[in-house]
Design a protein around this motif. Structure first.
Motif, short mmCIF file in Angstrom:
data_model
loop_
_atom_site.label_atom_id
_atom_site.label_comp_id
_atom_site.label_asym_id
_atom_site.label_seq_id
_atom_site.Cartn_x
_atom_site.Cartn_y
_atom_site.Cartn_z
N SER A 43 0.85 -1.18 0.00
CA SER A 43 0.00 0.00 0.00
C SER A 43 0.89 1.23 0.00
CB SER A 43 -0.92 0.00 1.23
OG SER A 43 -0.14 0.01 2.40
N GLY A 44 0.25 2.39 -0.10
CA GLY A 44 1.01 3.63 -0.08
C GLY A 44 0.15 4.82 -0.40
N THR A 45 0.82 5.93 -0.69
CA THR A 45 0.15 7.19 -0.96
C THR A 45 0.79 7.86 -2.17
OG1 THR A 45 -0.29 7.46 1.38
CG2 THR A 45 -0.51 9.42 0.03
N GLY A 76 -5.39 9.93 -1.69
CA GLY A 76 -4.20 9.51 -2.43
C GLY A 76 -3.69 8.14 -2.03
N ASN A 77 -4.45 7.42 -1.20
CA ASN A 77 -4.03 6.11 -0.71
C ASN A 77 -4.40 5.00 -1.70
OD1 ASN A 77 -3.25 7.15 1.97
ND2 ASN A 77 -5.44 7.53 2.14
N PHE A 78 -3.53 4.00 -1.80
CA PHE A 78 -3.80 2.85 -2.67
C PHE A 78 -3.40 1.56 -1.97
CE2 PHE A 78 0.61 3.92 -3.56
CZ PHE A 78 1.23 2.68 -3.64
N THR A 79 -4.02 0.48 -2.38
CA THR A 79 -3.66 -0.88 -1.98
C THR A 79 -3.61 -1.70 -3.25
OG1 THR A 79 -4.75 -0.63 0.16
CG2 THR A 79 -4.34 -2.88 -0.60
N LEU A 80 -2.53 -2.44 -3.44
CA LEU A 80 -2.38 -3.21 -4.67
C LEU A 80 -3.16 -4.52 -4.62
CD1 LEU A 80 1.42 -2.82 -5.51
CD2 LEU A 80 -0.52 -1.47 -6.33
N MET A 81 -3.73 -4.87 -5.77
CA MET A 81 -4.44 -6.13 -5.94
C MET A 81 -3.67 -6.98 -6.94
SD MET A 81 -7.16 -6.07 -4.02
CE MET A 81 -8.17 -7.40 -4.68
N PHE A 82 -3.48 -8.27 -6.61
CA PHE A 82 -2.81 -9.21 -7.51
C PHE A 82 -3.73 -9.54 -8.68
CE2 PHE A 82 -1.82 -13.68 -8.62
CZ PHE A 82 -0.55 -13.48 -9.12
#
Length: 156
Positions: A43-45, A76-82
């Motif tokens: 995750s991140g921003t 601006g936050n994200f979480t990656l999906m496979f």
């Protein structure tokens, strides 16, 4: 007439068997085993000139062009999906690409970015190609490095 009945019966049996065989693969869920993959939650921003960037797609792309991605929210936050079922990203060196999905790039019938309030791309805001098509952003993903923050500049 007898020959016709034999051929008809065999054809009908073959047709019924084919339909049963084809229907056996439909309607079930896929029980993928992700345990053998080296996935970590990432995750991140993302900010643009110090302000949260919403509605941007963030993709971590491996050298073999496989990737995990996510969409930034209003903060601006994200979480990656496979994939559509599983969160996470494979470990290793990644090229990070950040861009807006425009209507012309969205799948047919989908023009809004899920999770985003309103896409800045609709207002003509652009992200420099140094952050997407010609990205200079990189990240090394492993168990100890799972949070990434990117502060983009509108005038590189």
């Amino acid at each position: 007439m007898k020959l016709f009945m034999i051929v008809f019966h065999r054809s009908l049996s073959l047709c019924v068997f084919s339909c049963l065989l084809l229907s056996a693969g439909c309607g079930g869920s896929i029980d993928a085993d992700y345990s053998k993959l080296d996935l970590v939650d990432v995750s991140g921003t993302v900010t643009l000139d110090g302000q949260p960037l919403s509605g941007a797609t963030v993709a971590f792309e491996a050298p073999d062009r496989t990737f995990s991605s996510g969409v930034t929210d209003a903060g601006g936050n994200f979480t990656l999906m496979f994939n559509t079922e599983k969160s996470g990203c494979l470990t290793g060196q990644k090229t990070v690409r950040i861009k807006f999905v425009t209507d012309s790039e969205a799948p047919e019938g989908e023009t809004e970015i899920e999770g985003a309030e309103k896409s800045p791309a609709a207002s003509g805001q652009k992200i420099s190609e140094q952050y997407n098509t010609k990205s200079t952003l990189t990240a090394t993903v492993d168990a100890d490095h799972t949070s990434f923050n990117f502060d983009l500049k509108s005038k590189p």
